[in-house]
Scaffold this motif. Structure first.
Motif, short mmCIF file in Angstrom:
data_model
loop_
_atom_site.label_atom_id
_atom_site.label_comp_id
_atom_site.label_asym_id
_atom_site.label_seq_id
_atom_site.Cartn_x
_atom_site.Cartn_y
_atom_site.Cartn_z
N LEU A 166 0.69 -1.26 -0.13
CA LEU A 166 -0.14 0.06 0.03
C LEU A 166 0.86 1.17 -0.02
CD1 LEU A 166 -2.81 -0.80 2.46
CD2 LEU A 166 -3.08 -0.59 0.26
N LYS B 149 -2.70 5.00 5.84
CA LYS B 149 -2.87 4.05 4.48
C LYS B 149 -3.35 2.65 4.78
CE LYS B 149 -0.08 6.42 1.10
NZ LYS B 149 0.85 6.34 0.06
N TYR C 70 -6.86 0.66 5.01
CA TYR C 70 -7.24 -0.52 4.14
C TYR C 70 -7.87 -1.79 5.09
CZ TYR C 70 -6.47 -4.60 1.46
OH TYR C 70 -6.30 -5.99 0.63
#
Length: 299
Positions: free
Chosen positions: A13, A170, A174
């Motif tokens: 990611l 991030k 997710y």
């Protein structure tokens, strides 16, 4: 394996690169008592890549959950202690907390555990300050997660600790762990030795958005407000009021990481009277406007 794969996902990611080796943030090695296969709970064998004898020094040691008796051989306990004494961080998940407690490293420290293990830990290691109602507790280099979901949040904490806020957010978005990451982010600064101030910090971290004041904190730990201010500043280099504001802004940062959450809602839920007051406070603490922070995360 869950932790290993979550940390791999964090790397892909962050790098926006599907190749695991290129994007890797962490080099994870499976260590067993020996190099012999270890039977998993459901049957398939796990193959250790190193044994206790030849394991290399690491920055983080993960003690995963297990079933059955605590695998606390003297050699294993000494190995865990040596890792910590060398400056390493330890993450213990669910029943892995039982193993960490057996080393004595949690004595006098804050920790959480699975509710099913609370009695066993309290009986053998009464000096551990258990908070099983907390899903995740970070006490400096010792991280304890009560079950699977907070273990995901612990991974977000590791990403933040070693690779920064942006990479952690991030991953948190997710993995849907932004809510728990709030608590992790605010649990820093517990490495001092003042246990009364530890209690004050925990109270602030848990109630910062409920309109508490330094006087509420002082009453909670049975200390005068003047003495609290003096000891708090000595331990953390900031006042209780500054710490309350910092924790509220940390909560706001996590909410900003979620899409489609308005600034007005964030202001209300973090205890500010209106959006304008929230904007000013956020810029004062974070150094930039809430919109700039959200743009940074989205980028």
């Amino acid at each position: 394996m869950l932790i290993r794969e979550l940390l791999a996902v964090a790397g892909t990611l962050n790098a926006r690169e599907p190749d695991l080796q290129t994007a890797a943030m962490f080099d994870v090695t499976l260590v067993g008592p020996t190099l012999q296969p270890v039977r998993s709970f459901t049957g398939p064998a796990l193959l250790p890549e190193r044994s206790l004898r030849n394991a290399q020094r690491a920055q983080v040691l993960v003690l995963p959950s297990f079933y059955g008796d605590v695998p606390a051989s003297p050699a294993l306990l000494r190995w865990i202690v040596r890792h910590y004494e060398a400056g390493g961080c330890i993450l213990a998940s669910a029943s892995g907390v039982l193993l960490l407690a057996e080393t004595g490293l949690l004595d006098g420290r804050d920790a959480t555990c699975n509710l099913a293990d609370r009695r066993a830990i309290a009986a053998t290691r009464p000096a551990v300050r258990l908070s099983p109602q907390s899903p995740l507790v970070v006490d400096d280099r010792l991280i304890t997660a009560a079950s699977i979901t907070p273990t995901i949040d612990a991974c977000a904490h590791l990403v933040r600790r070693f690779h920064g806020e942006k990479a952690a957010l991030k991953f948190a978005r997710y993995a849907n762990s932004a809510r728990q990451l709030t608590d992790v982010g605010m649990a820093s600064g517990h490495e001092h030795g003042d246990t009364r101030i530890h209690s004050a910090q925990r109270y602030i971290e848990q109630h910062c958005c409920a309109g508490i004041t330094p006087d509420d904190v002082a009453r909670h730990i049975a200390m005068s407000q003047r003495n609290l201010a003096r000891r708090f500043s000595a331990a953390l280099g900031r006042t209780p009021l500054q710490y309350i504001l910092q924790c509220r802004i940390e909560q706001a940062k996590r909410m900003l990481a979620k899409p489609n959450v308005s600034l007005r809602r964030i202001a209300i839920e973090t205890g500010f009277s209106d959006e304008a007051v929230f904007r000013r406070a956020f810029k004062q603490v974070a150094g930039h406007a809430p919109s700039a922070w959200r743009a940074l995360i989205d980028s």
